[in-house]
Design an enzyme around this catalytic site. Sequence first.
Site, PDB file in Angstrom:
ATOM      1  N   LYS A 182       1.758  -1.437   0.242  1.00  0.00           N
ATOM      2  CA  LYS A 182       1.592  -1.519  -1.252  1.00  0.00           C
ATOM      3  C   LYS A 182       0.164  -0.848  -1.766  1.00  0.00           C
ATOM      4  CE  LYS A 182       5.098  -3.098  -3.502  1.00  0.00           C
ATOM      5  NZ  LYS A 182       5.665  -2.234  -4.425  1.00  0.00           N
ATOM      6  N   LEU A 218      10.586   0.450  -9.024  1.00  0.00           N
ATOM      7  CA  LEU A 218      10.578  -0.853  -8.654  1.00  0.00           C
ATOM      8  C   LEU A 218      10.961  -1.235  -7.114  1.00  0.00           C
ATOM      9  CD1 LEU A 218      12.355  -2.612 -11.451  1.00  0.00           C
ATOM     10  CD2 LEU A 218       9.772  -2.226 -11.381  1.00  0.00           C
ATOM     11  N   TYR A 274       2.500  -6.072   4.233  1.00  0.00           N
ATOM     12  CA  TYR A 274       3.239  -5.757   2.937  1.00  0.00           C
ATOM     13  C   TYR A 274       1.973  -5.269   2.049  1.00  0.00           C
ATOM     14  CZ  TYR A 274       5.460  -6.630  -1.465  1.00  0.00           C
ATOM     15  OH  TYR A 274       6.038  -6.537  -2.855  1.00  0.00           O
TER      16      TYR A 274
END
Length: 323
Positions: free
Chosen positions: A160, A83, A156
């Site tokens: 990812k 996470l 971002y």
Amino acid sequence: MTKNVLITGGAGFIGRYLSDLYLSKGFNVFILDNLSTGNIQNINYLKTKYIKNKNRLRFVRSNVENYKFLRREIKKSSLVIHLAAAVGVKTILNKPIQSMKSNLRATEKVLESCKFFKKPIFFASTSEVYGKSNKSSFVEDDDVTYGCSKKIRWSYATSKLLDEFMVLSYFNEYKLPVVVGRLFNTVGKHQSSNYGMVIPRFFSQALNNKDITVHGTGKQSRTFTDVEEVCECIYLLMNNKKSYGEVVNIGGKKDIMILNLANKIVKLTKSKSKIKIIPYNQAYSSIYEDMNFRNPSTKKLNKLIKKTPKLNIDQILKKIISS
Ligand code: UDP
């Protein structure tokens, strides 16, 4: 034999609920978190809740990039939930270099260690990777469209997505059991308002009778998903070998416009707050760009685990405000 799960970023908002879930299922839980955006209160809560089994919970404050340590812990684990990542649009805009580095470096290190010891890994990706698509429902195999590299927000999504490429390549090249979950605006009680997320911010503003800051036109929409339902999905996905090598949306049923969300929260909290529309360039800066829609197709999730998040926005908001 008791199983061990390693949760990177386990002291964060999702980590709190996921650790709780794995502890309730009888796992030993090891949390690795540098507390950059995680919160020690989450660990303290778990220690109190599982006081009789407190040896089943271990927490170490460290960066995931601490490779020697990471390897030692992954060796002992039955599975890994990754996470740890930069959290919230505010963090991405204020600290883009650190955000990109932590997203890319940490994932690489976790994957290398998982490969070495052949440990299954869940990678927490995000609906952000769909970018500026205007499709009414995002399907895992959809194409993606981003803004230009001057609009730093897209760093971002890009980092990812690159992480996803890496994770899937470990599956393809090394047969590493991996699952990529694309999480759609995970929300719930105990989410911090410090990183810009809209629901904790609106609640904090409403409860203090301050203006509710709706950005842009307020017509942009999101699909919010209850954090406990998200964690249940992660748990079930990792229990099903058919999930390995797959990218899976984990998201709620229906999207809501941000302006409507603001009105709902004002009503629910019986607040005196007024709605204030703030143009994006005032709220963030000219390097910001928003996306208009974000709604998941959950067909694949349903096929794999025979379940999808069910709570609607009213139920989610009531849960957040309940004592
Ligand atoms: N937003 C808003 N007011 C706020 C914070 C966020 O109107 O005080 C908007 C934001 O511009 C976006 C949506 O709410 O359109 C969701 O923002 P958040 O940062 O929670 O998540 P994300 O953009 O990553 O989906």
